[in-house]
Design an enzyme around this catalytic site. Structure first.
Site, mmCIF file in Angstrom:
data_model
loop_
_atom_site.group_PDB
_atom_site.id
_atom_site.type_symbol
_atom_site.label_atom_id
_atom_site.label_comp_id
_atom_site.label_asym_id
_atom_site.label_seq_id
_atom_site.Cartn_x
_atom_site.Cartn_y
_atom_site.Cartn_z
ATOM 1 N N GLU A 93 0.430 -1.361 -0.330
ATOM 2 C CA GLU A 93 0.027 0.047 0.360
ATOM 3 C C GLU A 93 1.343 1.530 -0.360
ATOM 4 O OE1 GLU A 93 -3.901 -2.027 1.870
ATOM 5 O OE2 GLU A 93 -2.763 -1.120 2.836
ATOM 6 N N CYS A 106 3.445 8.231 2.094
ATOM 7 C CA CYS A 106 4.030 7.206 2.905
ATOM 8 C C CYS A 106 4.059 5.843 1.848
ATOM 9 C CB CYS A 106 2.663 6.859 4.276
ATOM 10 S SG CYS A 106 3.397 5.410 5.025
ATOM 11 N N CYS A 113 6.425 -8.255 6.194
ATOM 12 C CA CYS A 113 7.602 -7.877 7.002
ATOM 13 C C CYS A 113 8.159 -8.834 7.906
ATOM 14 C CB CYS A 113 7.155 -6.260 8.123
ATOM 15 S SG CYS A 113 8.830 -6.075 9.150
ATOM 16 N N CYS A 117 6.866 -7.303 14.409
ATOM 17 C CA CYS A 117 5.960 -6.282 16.004
ATOM 18 C C CYS A 117 4.945 -6.772 16.531
ATOM 19 C CB CYS A 117 6.393 -4.769 15.680
ATOM 20 S SG CYS A 117 7.964 -3.994 15.296
ATOM 21 N N CYS A 120 1.399 -4.555 15.015
ATOM 22 C CA CYS A 120 1.332 -4.732 13.170
ATOM 23 C C CYS A 120 1.042 -5.586 12.672
ATOM 24 C CB CYS A 120 3.166 -4.170 12.974
ATOM 25 S SG CYS A 120 3.038 -3.844 11.522
ATOM 26 N N GLY A 172 6.502 -2.993 5.867
ATOM 27 C CA GLY A 172 7.851 -3.006 5.478
ATOM 28 C C GLY A 172 9.450 -2.756 6.564
ATOM 29 N N GLU A 173 9.932 -3.525 6.622
ATOM 30 C CA GLU A 173 11.452 -2.559 7.328
ATOM 31 C C GLU A 173 12.284 -2.939 6.384
ATOM 32 O OE1 GLU A 173 12.706 -1.472 9.916
ATOM 33 O OE2 GLU A 173 14.313 -1.264 8.399
ATOM 34 N N SER A 204 11.748 5.692 7.991
ATOM 35 C CA SER A 204 11.569 4.791 9.298
ATOM 36 C C SER A 204 12.440 3.332 9.444
ATOM 37 C CB SER A 204 9.817 5.041 9.251
ATOM 38 O OG SER A 204 9.668 3.955 11.183
ATOM 39 N N SER A 226 11.276 3.115 15.927
ATOM 40 C CA SER A 226 10.054 2.870 16.240
ATOM 41 C C SER A 226 10.395 2.455 17.395
ATOM 42 C CB SER A 226 9.859 1.775 15.490
ATOM 43 O OG SER A 226 9.290 2.598 14.525
ATOM 44 N N LEU A 227 10.081 2.465 18.426
ATOM 45 C CA LEU A 227 10.887 2.248 19.827
ATOM 46 C C LEU A 227 9.537 1.548 20.550
ATOM 47 C CD1 LEU A 227 13.352 3.612 21.425
ATOM 48 C CD2 LEU A 227 12.266 5.310 23.095
ATOM 49 N N HIS A 228 9.162 2.746 21.163
ATOM 50 C CA HIS A 228 7.690 1.958 21.076
ATOM 51 C C HIS A 228 7.764 1.092 23.084
ATOM 52 C CE1 HIS A 228 6.475 1.653 17.658
ATOM 53 N NE2 HIS A 228 7.813 1.105 16.862
ATOM 54 N N ASN A 306 -3.535 1.522 15.984
ATOM 55 C CA ASN A 306 -4.487 1.540 15.831
ATOM 56 C C ASN A 306 -4.818 -0.209 15.215
ATOM 57 O OD1 ASN A 306 -5.161 3.494 14.291
ATOM 58 N ND2 ASN A 306 -3.317 3.753 13.414
ATOM 59 N N CYS A 349 -1.431 3.810 10.417
ATOM 60 C CA CYS A 349 -0.102 3.196 10.372
ATOM 61 C C CYS A 349 -0.557 1.804 11.292
ATOM 62 C CB CYS A 349 0.333 3.280 11.368
ATOM 63 S SG CYS A 349 0.740 5.707 11.379
#
Ligand code: SAH
Ligand code: SF4
Length: 388
Positions: A93, A106, A113, A117, A120, A172-173, A204, A226-228, A306, A349
């Site tokens: 996307e 974006c 991926c 995570c 995600c 994806g990463e 990112s 991306s810390l989280h 989300n 996201c």
């Protein structure tokens, strides 16, 4: 049968080399590149300042082909989402987010991926494959000229540019698809292509430490991480890659990156998960992490989670998100709360799941994931069945 070279796959240096092989001078490559990336041309006959003999040569050997658009939806808030076919039943996307003073695209870099995570939905698909340069830059190419067509704006440098910022925050990463990502970044920055400034292009990452260092040397664009989580135990459970590259190493890599970055801070993204990582104590622990002796100049971007059905997680409520932001701001860190855009078309996201049409291909993805695990360690990623 000769296979045609897709010119979208070539960065500026490669296009010069390609033209060299055809016996053409470097300035021809520049002209060709402008036709492709500034005028959105895909038909060599339209390139009127190229000699007819060259156009004829190109027609038999090359093509300009972006991946096909499967669907195109516009949200009530103006966010536009394209589903892009990347073959074999896979889709990624691309999302355009218009704002008053800028237009942000974006972009996706992988189908699926492997980092997986917990929060995600892309990760829940497992890893399918890396996108090629043409598939990555093709998203920008398609979106810029499609947006112009929709608004009746002429192609070329004189027409008003629709995409002013790019974020590699789709599926994806990006740092696990390194070379094609960097080649695409170089095209975004090149004056004979999109000419975006490094500050307006953000990559990112979930924290692939060695590749953060490599990026600082190869193409230092703005960096978001991306810390989280505020400690390793928590992050291990949310971003499995943390077991390989824990926070201390990640912070040190961010600090090193800043010596080369176009901005003097790193943006830390932090997905707000109800009861998981969203207490005042977590916020205080974050302050200690980023302001301690191994700290990093940074800004925080809090992303309200989300939700998607199988996650088992919920979004922190708004007062909690605001209180969390306040602790960070009281500690002197610039903190923003990301507005959720495109909710009604699943373009927010982590909702970028693409469409995996054939469930039998899960086997194939499992094999690829196993290859990744061999390369990056067994804690890296996890196989999850997709519910399609
Ligand atoms: N793989 C890269 C870039 C793509 S994800 C990375 O992880 O940074 C882009 C951002 O969306 C990341 O910060 C990611 O953590 C966040 N994200 C993923 N799933 C989400 C969800 N369900 N809700 C909110 N943000 C999410
Ligand atoms: Fe991959 Fe990023 Fe999703 Fe993690 S958040 S699974 S790294 S796309």
């Amino acid at each position: 049968m000769t296979t045609l070279t897709n010119l979208l796959d070539l960065d500026p240096a490669q296009l010069i080399a390609y033209c060299g092989e055809l016996g053409e001078k470097p300035f021809r490559a520049k002209q060709l590149q402008r036709w492709i990336h500034q005028f959105g041309a895909s038909d060599f006959d339209a390139m009127t300042d190229l000699a007819k003999s060259l156009r004829d040569k190109l027609k038999t050997r090359a093509m300009i082909a972006a991946p096909a658009v499967i669907s195109d939806h516009t949200s009530t808030d103006g966010t536009r989402k394209w589903l892009i076919d990347v073959g074999q039943g896979n889709a990624v996307e691309t999302v355009f987010i218009p704002e008053e003073s800028r237009g942000t695209l974006c972009i996706s870099t992988q189908a699926g991926c492997a980092v997986n995570c917990r929060f995600c939905s892309t990760g829940k698909q497992g890893f399918n494959r890396n996108l090629s340069v043409g598939e990555i830059i093709g998203q920008l190419w398609m979106a810029e000229f499609e947006l112009r067509r929709t608004k009746g704006i002429e192609p070329g440098p004189k027409g008003e540019r629709q995409i002013t910022n790019v974020v590699m925050m789709g599926m994806g990463e990006p740092l696990l698809n390194y070379e094609p990502t960097v080649t695409a970044l170089k095209l975004m920055l090149d004056d004979n292509a999109y000419g975006l400034s490094r500050r307006r292009v953000t990559l990112s990452t979930s924290g692939v430490v060695p590749m953060i260092d490599k990026l600082s040397q190869d193409c230092a664009v703005a960096l978001a991480v991306s810390l989280h989580a505020s400690n390793d135990a928590l992050r291990d459970g949310l971003v499995p890659l943390n077991k390989k590259y824990p926070l201390k190493e990640l912070m040190a890599a961010c600090k090193r990156y800043l010596e080369f970055a176009p901005r003097d801070f790193v943006t830390f993204e932090y997905c707000m998960l109800d009861g998981v990582n969203d207490s005042d104590q977590h916020a205080s622990e974050l302050l200690a992490l980023v302001q301690g002796k191994d700290g990093v100049p940074c800004k925080f971007n809090l992303i309200p989670f989300n939700p998607f059905p199988e996650s088992g997680l919920t979004r922190s409520n708004n007062p909690r998100i605001k209180a969390f932001a306040q602790v960070l701001m009281d500690g002197g860190i610039v903190t923003t709360i990301r507005k959720t855009r495109g909710d009604d078309i699943d373009a927010a996201c982590g909702q970028l799941a693409g469409e995996v049409q054939d469930r039998t291909r899960v086997q194939d993805r499992m094999k690829k994931m196993a290859e990744y695990q061999e390369k990056f360690g067994k804690d890296f990623g996890r196989i999850v069945e997709i519910s399609s």
